[in-house]
Write a protein that holds these residues in place. Structure first.
Motif, PDB file in Angstrom:
ATOM      1  N   PRO A  48       0.808  -1.237   0.000  1.00 12.98           N
ATOM      2  CA  PRO A  48       0.000   0.000   0.000  1.00 12.98           C
ATOM      3  C   PRO A  48       0.832   1.273   0.000  1.00 12.98           C
ATOM      4  N   GLN A  49       2.093   1.189   0.448  1.00 12.46           N
ATOM      5  CA  GLN A  49       2.941   2.387   0.443  1.00 12.46           C
ATOM      6  C   GLN A  49       3.316   2.824  -0.976  1.00 12.46           C
ATOM      7  N   VAL A  50       3.186   1.909  -1.926  1.00 11.63           N
ATOM      8  CA  VAL A  50       3.381   2.303  -3.323  1.00 11.63           C
ATOM      9  C   VAL A  50       2.037   2.238  -4.066  1.00 11.63           C
ATOM     10  N   GLY A  92      10.255   4.595  12.571  1.00 14.82           N
ATOM     11  CA  GLY A  92       9.993   5.607  11.561  1.00 14.82           C
ATOM     12  C   GLY A  92       9.130   4.946  10.510  1.00 14.82           C
ATOM     13  N   CYS A  93       8.835   5.653   9.440  1.00 16.11           N
ATOM     14  CA  CYS A  93       8.025   5.086   8.357  1.00 16.11           C
ATOM     15  C   CYS A  93       8.324   5.882   7.086  1.00 16.11           C
ATOM     16  N   LEU A  94       8.520   5.169   5.993  1.00 13.30           N
ATOM     17  CA  LEU A  94       8.844   5.860   4.738  1.00 13.30           C
ATOM     18  C   LEU A  94       7.666   6.702   4.240  1.00 13.30           C
ATOM     19  N   SER A  95       6.469   6.424   4.793  1.00 17.27           N
ATOM     20  CA  SER A  95       5.298   7.227   4.419  1.00 17.27           C
ATOM     21  C   SER A  95       5.064   8.385   5.382  1.00 17.27           C
ATOM     22  N   GLN A 134       6.297  -6.772  11.927  1.00 16.34           N
ATOM     23  CA  GLN A 134       5.035  -6.322  12.531  1.00 16.34           C
ATOM     24  C   GLN A 134       4.614  -4.958  12.000  1.00 16.34           C
ATOM     25  N   HIS A 135       5.610  -4.072  11.777  1.00 15.93           N
ATOM     26  CA  HIS A 135       5.335  -2.743  11.226  1.00 15.93           C
ATOM     27  C   HIS A 135       4.745  -2.883   9.817  1.00 15.93           C
ATOM     28  N   GLU A 136       5.349  -3.793   9.014  1.00 16.40           N
ATOM     29  CA  GLU A 136       4.863  -3.976   7.635  1.00 16.40           C
ATOM     30  C   GLU A 136       3.494  -4.643   7.619  1.00 16.40           C
ATOM     31  N   ASP A 138       1.212  -4.442   9.799  1.00 16.31           N
ATOM     32  CA  ASP A 138       0.216  -3.409  10.153  1.00 16.31           C
ATOM     33  C   ASP A 138      -0.203  -2.618   8.907  1.00 16.31           C
ATOM     34  N   HIS A 139       0.763  -2.303   8.044  1.00 15.91           N
ATOM     35  CA  HIS A 139       0.454  -1.535   6.826  1.00 15.91           C
ATOM     36  C   HIS A 139      -0.621  -2.248   6.002  1.00 15.91           C
ATOM     37  N   LEU A 140      -0.584  -3.584   5.985  1.00 15.52           N
ATOM     38  CA  LEU A 140      -1.549  -4.350   5.176  1.00 15.52           C
ATOM     39  C   LEU A 140      -2.954  -4.254   5.759  1.00 15.52           C
TER      40      LEU A 140
HETATM   41 ZN   LIG Z   1       5.900   2.166   7.459  1.00 16.71          ZN
END
Ligand SMILES: [Zn+2]
Ligand SMILES: O=C(O)C[C@@H](Cc1ccccc1)[C@H](O)SCc1ccccc1
Length: 174
Positions: A48-50, A92-95, A134-136, A138-140
């Protein structure tokens, strides 16, 4: 390399759809996500980040780049076990560029996923790999690390990102 969506963006809050078949399109997506992740640079990136609302994320948490890279592609990942023990990591987060905050998560996590090879895999992660997985994941599910913070801190970060997006839209140097 694909552009990384910046928070706030409705696509970052969506529940992503499972992948039905690992076809060339999924393989191309995984390649693009890994290239985008390494370029950022980051140690993880979720589809989803892309802008692709599919249940795929990539990670390579090899600490120093002297060791051989260890790119992983996880399709339709599931958490099958988490440790009782937790640890705190300044995430942190690239988004959500340049924003960092402490997040407490289980120290270890066991995940099961479909690999690019069409086989099911299951592995236990600890250290940065566990935090990242876990961070990734969560993105889903449309969840960002700032969702673990208090409302005040979260809204402050959201306002900063809205300002950043206005400036980027106007081509103002950051
Ligand atoms: Zn992130
Ligand atoms: O935005 C993303 O999902 C990628 C994150 C993943 C991540 C966040 C927090 C903790 C671990 C992984 C990026 O990798 S943030 C950049 C980064 C680089 C090195 C170590 C930790 C985070």
């Amino acid at each position: 390399i694909r552009p990384i969506l910046i928070h706030p963006d409705p696509r970052l809050k969506k529940l992503c759809d499972p992948v039905v078949t690992v076809d060339d399109e999924v393989r191309k997506l995984a390649d693009d996500m890994l290239a985008t992740m390494y370029d950022a640079p980051g140690v993880g990136l979720a589809a989803p980040q892309v802008g692709v609302l599919k249940r795929v994320f990539v990670m390579d948490c090899v600490k120093d780049n002297t060791a051989a890279p260890q790119p992983m592609v996880l399709i339709n990942p599931e958490v099958t076990w988490t440790s009782e023990e937790t640890n705190v990591y300044e995430e942190g987060c690239l988004s959500i560029p340049e924003q960092y905050a402490e997040v407490t998560r289980p120290k270890e996590v066991r995940m099961r996923w479909l690999g690019l090879d069409g086989q099911m895999h299951e592995e236990q992660f600890d250290g940065l790999w566990a935090t990242c997985a876990q961070h990734e994941n969560d993105h889903l599910n449309g969840k960002l690390f700032i969702d673990y913070l208090g409302a005040m801190k979260r809204s402050m970060i959201t306002r900063k990102m809205e300002k950043l997006k206005r400036e980027r839209a106007r081509g103002v140097k950051e």
